[in-house]
Design a protein around this motif. Sequence first.
Motif, mmCIF file in Angstrom:
data_model
loop_
_atom_site.group_PDB
_atom_site.id
_atom_site.type_symbol
_atom_site.label_atom_id
_atom_site.label_comp_id
_atom_site.label_asym_id
_atom_site.label_seq_id
_atom_site.Cartn_x
_atom_site.Cartn_y
_atom_site.Cartn_z
ATOM 1 N N THR A 63 50.486 36.745 25.698
ATOM 2 C CA THR A 63 50.469 37.546 26.918
ATOM 3 C C THR A 63 50.524 39.017 26.561
ATOM 4 O O THR A 63 50.584 39.384 25.379
ATOM 5 N N GLY A 64 50.504 39.861 27.565
ATOM 6 C CA GLY A 64 50.569 41.300 27.310
ATOM 7 C C GLY A 64 49.198 41.904 27.107
ATOM 8 O O GLY A 64 48.170 41.236 27.098
ATOM 9 N N GLY B 371 34.931 46.891 34.965
ATOM 10 C CA GLY B 371 36.091 46.003 34.881
ATOM 11 C C GLY B 371 36.916 46.245 33.637
ATOM 12 O O GLY B 371 36.735 45.614 32.620
ATOM 13 N N SER B 372 37.876 47.155 33.742
ATOM 14 C CA SER B 372 38.690 47.524 32.582
ATOM 15 C C SER B 372 39.714 46.440 32.297
ATOM 16 O O SER B 372 39.872 45.495 33.061
ATOM 17 N N GLY B 373 40.435 46.634 31.191
ATOM 18 C CA GLY B 373 41.505 45.720 30.834
ATOM 19 C C GLY B 373 42.539 45.594 31.927
ATOM 20 O O GLY B 373 43.052 44.514 32.210
ATOM 21 N N GLN B 374 42.838 46.714 32.577
ATOM 22 C CA GLN B 374 43.854 46.692 33.625
ATOM 23 C C GLN B 374 43.410 45.821 34.784
ATOM 24 O O GLN B 374 44.185 45.063 35.342
ATOM 25 N N VAL B 379 43.386 40.587 37.804
ATOM 26 C CA VAL B 379 42.579 39.453 38.263
ATOM 27 C C VAL B 379 43.136 38.159 37.673
ATOM 28 O O VAL B 379 43.281 37.149 38.376
ATOM 29 N N GLN B 380 43.462 38.198 36.396
ATOM 30 C CA GLN B 380 44.006 37.005 35.753
ATOM 31 C C GLN B 380 45.301 36.581 36.435
ATOM 32 O O GLN B 380 45.500 35.400 36.740
#
Lengths: 354, 391, 420
Positions: A63-64, B371-374, B379-380
């Motif tokens: 995670t993270g 769609g950035s990591g943030q 979304v996840q």
Amino acid sequence: MIVAGIDIGSRAAKAVILKDKSILSSAICDTGPESVKTSYRVMEEALKGTGLSLDDIQYTVATGYGRVLVPYANQNISEISCHAKGVNWDFPSVRTILDMGGQDCKAINCDDGGLVTNFVMNDKCAGGTGRFLEMIAEVLNIPLEEIGDMSLESKSSIPFNTICAVFAKSEAIVHLRKGVTKSNILAGLHEAIAVRCLNLLKRISIEKDFSITGGIAKNKGMVEKLMEKAGLQPLLCEDPQLVGALGAALFAEECSTEVIKQAVKVQYGYSDGTGDYFITIVTELCNGCGECVKACPADIFVVDKDDDGQPKAKVKEEVRKKLAFLCPGFQSCSHKNQLNCHSVCQKDAIDHIW
Amino acid sequence: MMVDTTQKSNVKLHVLERFREVNSTFPKTSHLLDYKRSGNKVFGWLCTYSPEEIMHAAGILPIRIIGYSQEAELDDGNAYLYVNSCSFSRSCLQLGLGGGYDFLDGVVGGSTCDGARRLFDLWRNYIGTPFYHVLTVPRKYTEKAHALYYHEVAQFKQHLEEFLGSKIADEALYESIKLYNESRKLLRQLYDLRKLDDPPITGAETMEVSNASFRMPKEIFNRWLKDLLEEISASGNTHTGRSRLMLIGSVLTNPEFIKSIEDQGGLVVADELCTGTRYWGDPVVLDETKSPLEAISRRYLNNFPCARMFPSDERFNRIIDFIQDFRVEGVISQIIRYCVPYCHDLPLLTKRLKALGIPILALDVEYGTSGSGQIQTRVQAFLEMLEAKRK
Amino acid sequence: MTSFQNSKIDTIVRVCRLIMRMNRTRPNARPSEAMYYQMLTNYFTRLLNARENGDFVAAHTVFFPAELIYAMDMVPMHTETTTWMTALFTGECSDILEAGAQLGLATEICTPHRGLAGAFALGSLPHPDVILWSSMVCDNTAKSGELIMELCHCPGFFIDRPFNDSEYEIQYLVGELGDMVRFLEEKSGRKMNWDKLAEIVARMDRQIELIRNINELRKTVPTPFHSQGFLELLTIDYLFPGQPESIEYLETLYQELTAMVQEGKGAVPHEHFRLMSLFIPPMYLIGFFERISQEYGAVSVIEPFFTYWGEGRLDRANPLESVARKSYMLPEARMYGPMDERTLNSIVDCAQQYKVDGAIYYADVGCRHACATIKLFKDTLNDIDVPVLTLDCDVVDQSVTSEEEVREKLEQFFELLEDR
């Protein structure tokens, strides 16, 4: 059942190993710039003294921030879900969580099983995060661990209208020059951050019990302010920094029991500046026929005996670190070669991420 | 859990490649260049309250002004519109100032929102397009509002006729209406495929088709879309996902953004985007009581609303209808920073959806983001939350 | 929603009274200024006591024709001004801004609107019987009403004010106003007093004439009206359209300024720079700007979007139509209409007639449609050799800029003007 959870945060990487549903060991280290290496390092740390190796771990959840970069992870789950799960371990009565991490801030509602029912995140800027407090500690020349206690010494806090990192820094310096005490400045900043957090909490709902996680939970001054704002006494986990990794490990426990019947996958490869390069072989499906070894133009595969003595296809040890140089990726390869590892595999056990 | 949303077991859709080609070469597509070479005119229009059929009936090719397809450097856009204008308007202006729209013979739009208004103000002062027209668009649906909008549409037609030196006949309008209604019908058919449990087409793919619909002549688009529908039907393609999602919010054209959601396992089965559903929206309804112009103006004002319209319940109800029709489990709202009408609607919409038990994820984006990591983290987490809810 | 805590309105009233007391001790305090603060005191006191008095409170947004509210003997509550006044008189408004954020309103929504939604949520504003809003002057205003209806559980009416001033569109607006009157009659059980409205319209016509006359006086070198005085003119327009006190105030002010012009006296001892103010300075820096004005002899002589009225007269015989036309005559109408030749020329005219040395553009970070015209105005004014300073700020949020920063920028700008 031995499982692990690994939390690769922007600042710190944490690992927790569970054996038969209780915590066997844990570790924390700095993430640094190379998440893949760190993921191995922190796991190594956690394994020290347990007499176990990475291969003994039956299921790992990552995670993270760096979760997709953990090569040995079976699955990755968001830190939001992992935090809720982790807090639930210590305090199943918690329904509202505030997580103040290095780069962002999250407010989470969860149910009695530690599953997320609502959440909101703030990461528009550094204001109100761990990084912000680090910067302030630097400006005021105080060790980070002490700023919380010092803020509590304040008798009259200075109001800060903003916690925009840029503006707040100059505001703090102006106050310092005027002779305002550090504890008053800190109290003001802690107040401003707490207000920000309250806004976040109000966008979900504040129900008891309430918990605060993340590095900042160790800051007593912050905890005091938040308690005041939320109107609830926060329940604090013993090690608030490990909550994410713990939650991940708990998910690993759940997933592994499901997955025992399902396929076990092995992932080979790495990530670098140019992208992610992983090949996955579903060993449960693989029957060791060796067709992939013959078909691969780059000679990447080998069939070897697994732990149970069964022949299984693997990516050769020596090529794992230079996969992208040898294998052009599935799209490119299949374009040129009608016979390739995917096409010859009768069991559909091989997959490429690129 | 690795989920199979890839097309590994699905066949490639060749017709889709044609649409992709148009999107990637836009605006200097072969159709457009051919059109201009044969001495015809091309107009750019902004937002769904610009009546395309009128331009088409006049022999003009109407294409949509939608700026850059990805996030871009917007230095000029920032200098002229200032950094607190939405990145969509800045993106359009940036492209315009850089000469990206210099082939346009006309630009048409509505006084729809602040971003659009100011974009036009600057366009008129700094970019010399031969024909320029901004329609007043009412914010209501009352009969008086319809009368005003009809008046505006008629004024627009008149202005266009003066510019071209020729009248636009009713017959031509009927023909254009027929053609555009056909596009709308075909797009609806495409969307309806996503009502299925394992749709044969993804949200990202649908956006690619949608994107092409306003970048090319409708005559060719309709033929290609028919081909695509046949190809999909023959393909046997299926897509599975963890949850069925609806994407709502500000203008969005980058299919990569939708793909980044779908790669996490969230199937985008419906949307409320002005570049998606709201574009094809309702058909123009013809009957003996109305002239073609009246029919056009009525359709455009009544169409699936932008958040600028009042009352907001009109928009909310349509969204809820879609949620029910497409069996949507979660809504993702992506709002461009400074997109004020959508920002204002969010608290009320969230409340309505909460009452129905539909969770909503609110994302702040910039126009063109992939769609950035943030965003992926949120979304996840949202998908995980939806799964937990089902248990 | 919590019950009405009158603390903020109360504070405004108390501060107004305090200012009036202080003014009485100042030797050169303007009588008109005292009248202005008395008017504000009355306005907010009326709001404080509305419930008790059984009054019908009609909350409304900016540029909304409050004439109609007055004509029906209702108590108007100007929502944005109340938010500004809160910032101005209580020194800060972070609590209502936070409350706005907690409702889920993004920071991109400008502070006056976020603040007023927050204020309603906190119960800092009296509970309205009805909320009236229009599309003037931006998306924020147009979208603010529905949330307020929800927060206050009250009915509301939205006036769709069209983009252009064509005859057709003006008539559409007249139709909207008519519908609103019917709505108010239904909700309040009162009837529109058309005679009273005609009176108010006649006074409004006079009000506009007086402002135009005052503006004529401001063309004098040195200008007689102090730099931030325009805020009074603005507030009068927003809160007291067509009211007898407005006429009294304006006539008094006109006389005061006439006297100054006759004596050759200026608002500042040595008028050095004549400035045009584009858009509104931050409320909490008003005092600061006054001081700068005195220090540098820099005076704001005209504000095209706040005090410079367009052409036209109001006709008491057609009150509703006059109110509609007024919407297009307003100084602010320039911000809402197209930035065409007509609008840009009016800015140029303004600069030339008032012999302006430079212009300051207050780039309110939340007001996107205002900021989007900065370059356009800069270019337009640079063409006639008038330099423009852009100041990033926010009308009520103090964290956006500080006095020190603004001072620095102003000093640099004044140096530039000096060198010319």
